[in-house]
Design a protein around this motif. Structure first.
Motif, PDB file in Angstrom:
ATOM      1  N   MET A 161      -7.711  -4.113  -2.250  1.00 50.70           N
ATOM      2  CA  MET A 161      -6.740  -3.036  -2.426  1.00 50.70           C
ATOM      3  C   MET A 161      -5.404  -3.624  -2.848  1.00 50.70           C
ATOM      4  O   MET A 161      -4.928  -4.571  -2.246  1.00 50.70           O
ATOM      5  CB  MET A 161      -6.526  -2.278  -1.115  1.00 50.70           C
ATOM      6  N   ALA A 162      -4.819  -3.057  -3.879  1.00 44.39           N
ATOM      7  CA  ALA A 162      -3.504  -3.503  -4.307  1.00 44.39           C
ATOM      8  C   ALA A 162      -2.437  -2.797  -3.489  1.00 44.39           C
ATOM      9  O   ALA A 162      -2.688  -1.774  -2.871  1.00 44.39           O
ATOM     10  CB  ALA A 162      -3.310  -3.214  -5.788  1.00 44.39           C
ATOM     11  N   ILE A 163      -1.259  -3.357  -3.491  1.00 43.60           N
ATOM     12  CA  ILE A 163      -0.144  -2.726  -2.789  1.00 43.60           C
ATOM     13  C   ILE A 163       0.165  -1.384  -3.430  1.00 43.60           C
ATOM     14  O   ILE A 163       0.217  -1.260  -4.655  1.00 43.60           O
ATOM     15  CB  ILE A 163       1.089  -3.643  -2.801  1.00 43.60           C
ATOM     16  N   VAL A 164       0.347  -0.378  -2.602  1.00 39.70           N
ATOM     17  CA  VAL A 164       0.615   0.972  -3.089  1.00 39.70           C
ATOM     18  C   VAL A 164       2.018   1.379  -2.687  1.00 39.70           C
ATOM     19  O   VAL A 164       2.669   0.746  -1.863  1.00 39.70           O
ATOM     20  CB  VAL A 164      -0.404   1.986  -2.510  1.00 39.70           C
ATOM     21  N   ASP A 216       4.973  -9.270  -4.436  1.00 45.23           N
ATOM     22  CA  ASP A 216       4.259 -10.456  -4.924  1.00 45.23           C
ATOM     23  C   ASP A 216       4.019 -11.450  -3.795  1.00 45.23           C
ATOM     24  O   ASP A 216       2.938 -12.025  -3.669  1.00 45.23           O
ATOM     25  CB  ASP A 216       5.065 -11.109  -6.051  1.00 45.23           C
ATOM     26  N   GLY A 217       5.037 -11.624  -2.952  1.00 48.87           N
ATOM     27  CA  GLY A 217       4.890 -12.558  -1.834  1.00 48.87           C
ATOM     28  C   GLY A 217       3.834 -12.111  -0.843  1.00 48.87           C
ATOM     29  O   GLY A 217       3.038 -12.921  -0.355  1.00 48.87           O
ATOM     30  N   MET A 218       3.804 -10.813  -0.538  1.00 49.14           N
ATOM     31  CA  MET A 218       2.801 -10.316   0.402  1.00 49.14           C
ATOM     32  C   MET A 218       1.397 -10.422  -0.176  1.00 49.14           C
ATOM     33  O   MET A 218       0.443 -10.775   0.530  1.00 49.14           O
ATOM     34  CB  MET A 218       3.123  -8.875   0.790  1.00 49.14           C
ATOM     35  N   GLU A 219       1.251 -10.116  -1.465  1.00 47.85           N
ATOM     36  CA  GLU A 219      -0.056 -10.227  -2.095  1.00 47.85           C
ATOM     37  C   GLU A 219      -0.554 -11.667  -2.064  1.00 47.85           C
ATOM     38  O   GLU A 219      -1.717 -11.930  -1.749  1.00 47.85           O
ATOM     39  CB  GLU A 219       0.017  -9.714  -3.540  1.00 47.85           C
ATOM     40  N   TYR A 245     -10.564 -15.045   5.459  1.00 48.66           N
ATOM     41  CA  TYR A 245     -10.270 -14.299   6.680  1.00 48.66           C
ATOM     42  C   TYR A 245      -9.579 -12.976   6.323  1.00 48.66           C
ATOM     43  O   TYR A 245      -8.808 -12.903   5.367  1.00 48.66           O
ATOM     44  CB  TYR A 245      -9.377 -15.112   7.609  1.00 48.66           C
ATOM     45  N   PRO A 246      -9.815 -11.922   7.094  1.00 51.17           N
ATOM     46  CA  PRO A 246      -9.217 -10.611   6.793  1.00 51.17           C
ATOM     47  C   PRO A 246      -7.706 -10.599   7.035  1.00 51.17           C
ATOM     48  O   PRO A 246      -7.209 -11.220   7.973  1.00 51.17           O
ATOM     49  CB  PRO A 246      -9.944  -9.666   7.767  1.00 51.17           C
ATOM     50  N   ALA A 247      -7.005  -9.861   6.180  1.00 48.30           N
ATOM     51  CA  ALA A 247      -5.557  -9.679   6.340  1.00 48.30           C
ATOM     52  C   ALA A 247      -5.156  -8.398   5.631  1.00 48.30           C
ATOM     53  O   ALA A 247      -5.728  -8.037   4.599  1.00 48.30           O
ATOM     54  CB  ALA A 247      -4.781 -10.863   5.771  1.00 48.30           C
ATOM     55  N   LEU A 248      -4.165  -7.699   6.195  1.00 46.63           N
ATOM     56  CA  LEU A 248      -3.682  -6.462   5.589  1.00 46.63           C
ATOM     57  C   LEU A 248      -2.212  -6.259   5.908  1.00 46.63           C
ATOM     58  O   LEU A 248      -1.669  -6.917   6.805  1.00 46.63           O
ATOM     59  CB  LEU A 248      -4.490  -5.259   6.059  1.00 46.63           C
ATOM     60  N   VAL A 249      -1.593  -5.352   5.163  1.00 47.63           N
ATOM     61  CA  VAL A 249      -0.190  -4.983   5.380  1.00 47.63           C
ATOM     62  C   VAL A 249      -0.149  -3.499   5.697  1.00 47.63           C
ATOM     63  O   VAL A 249      -0.777  -2.694   4.994  1.00 47.63           O
ATOM     64  CB  VAL A 249       0.669  -5.277   4.134  1.00 47.63           C
ATOM     65  N   ALA A 294      -4.410  -4.943   1.266  1.00 47.62           N
ATOM     66  CA  ALA A 294      -5.465  -5.586   2.043  1.00 47.62           C
ATOM     67  C   ALA A 294      -6.199  -6.581   1.154  1.00 47.62           C
ATOM     68  O   ALA A 294      -6.230  -6.425  -0.067  1.00 47.62           O
ATOM     69  CB  ALA A 294      -6.440  -4.550   2.597  1.00 47.62           C
ATOM     70  N   ASN A 295      -6.786  -7.604   1.759  1.00 43.30           N
ATOM     71  CA  ASN A 295      -7.510  -8.590   0.964  1.00 43.30           C
ATOM     72  C   ASN A 295      -9.020  -8.347   1.039  1.00 43.30           C
ATOM     73  O   ASN A 295      -9.494  -7.373   1.642  1.00 43.30           O
ATOM     74  CB  ASN A 295      -7.145 -10.016   1.394  1.00 43.30           C
TER      75      ASN A 295
END
Length: 277
Positions: free
Chosen positions: A1-4, A107-110, A119-123, A133-134
């Motif tokens: 998922m890309a940042i929305v 960009d930094g968060m992505e 490993y799973p990670a999300l904002v 989310a990755n």
């Protein structure tokens, strides 16, 4: 998922300017369990002046409002509410997440959550709306109904909904209790109608009678409460870590949280790495 793009403000409650800044500051001081004298010492003021501000006998300067808010660790959004109640303009902007001004942040968060793979990670934002989310998160969400993914997925709904991850979580009652307690602590710090409504919604989700904490599982000396979830016939164990931005100067940025899931045992780590070859 890309940042929305960020959605509506996390706080749907209008600033309580009609109450005046004094009662609001007193409420924050009492919430922090700080005496007027202690706050005065921290803010280089006097207990008498703090008392006058709280009772409305003295109007604090803009600088004093911000200083008191800082020493009371008031969230950035609520600092703006204090300023409005005192008759000043908000100090902190609220920039939409898709604004070009936040290009570097996005960009930094992505890069951060992609670099955390496998490993799973999300904002998430302050109401747990997933803004990024990755692929590790996508793996865990495989099979979740589309209706829970649109229009904007919510991490709490995805985890606790009976059609979401809940049936797969082997220690659901324990993990559910942890998440609800986490939300309850946030509600105590935010005057957010949306967050309260979300809490009431997910707390009302039925818990399957068969959802018992798995006491037959192999005993492992976990260093933090794990989420034990079934995936492709395996039981994976994760512990979560939440990061926020230090000294944020924007409401949107202040309310973002990056949650990462670290393998809680060697078997989980080994399995995740096999998925990426």
């Amino acid at each position: 998922m890309a940042i929305v793009a960020s959605g509506p403000s996390a706080s749907a409650t209008a600033p309580a300017a009609d109450k005046g800044v004094g009662p609001l500051l007193r409420a924050w001081r009492e919430r922090r369990r700080v005496s007027q004298l202690e706050l005065a010492l921290r803010a280089d003021s006097s207990a008498r002046h703090i008392s006058f501000i709280e009772t409305g006998r003295s109007r604090p300067s803009e600088e004093m409002v911000l200083r008191l808010a800082d020493h009371l660790d008031v969230p950035v959004r609520e600092r703006n509410s204090l300023l409005l109640a005192a008759g000043y303009a908000p100090h902190y902007p609220e920039t939409p997440l898709d604004d070009p001004a936040l290009d570097a942040l996005r960009d930094g968060m992505e890069r951060l959550i992609q670099g955390y793979e496998p490993y799973p990670a999300l904002v998430v934002d302050a109401c747990y709306t997933v803004v990024a989310a990755n692929r590790g998160i996508a793996m865990l969400l495989d099979g979740v109904p589309e209706k829970l993914m649109t229009p904007a997925p919510n991490a709490m709904r995805l985890t606790l909904h009976p059609e979401g991850l809940a049936p797969r979580i082997r220690n659901l009652r324990e993990w559910r209790g942890h998440l609800l307690a986490q939300m309850d602590r946030q509600i105590a710090l935010q005057r957010s109608d949306r967050l309260r409504a979300l809490y009431e919604e997910v707390a009302a989700y039925p818990v399957p009678e068969e959802a018992q904490d798995d006491e037959t599982a192999e005993t492992v000396a976990y260093f933090a409460l794990p989420m034990r979830i079934e995936h492709a016939g395996r039981i994976l164990s994760f512990v979560s870590s939440i990061s926020t931005f230090n000294t944020p100067m924007d409401v949107t940025v202040a309310e973002l949280a990056i949650e990462t899931f670290l393998p809680a045992d060697p078997a989980t780590a080994k399995y995740l790495h096999t998925l990426t070859g």
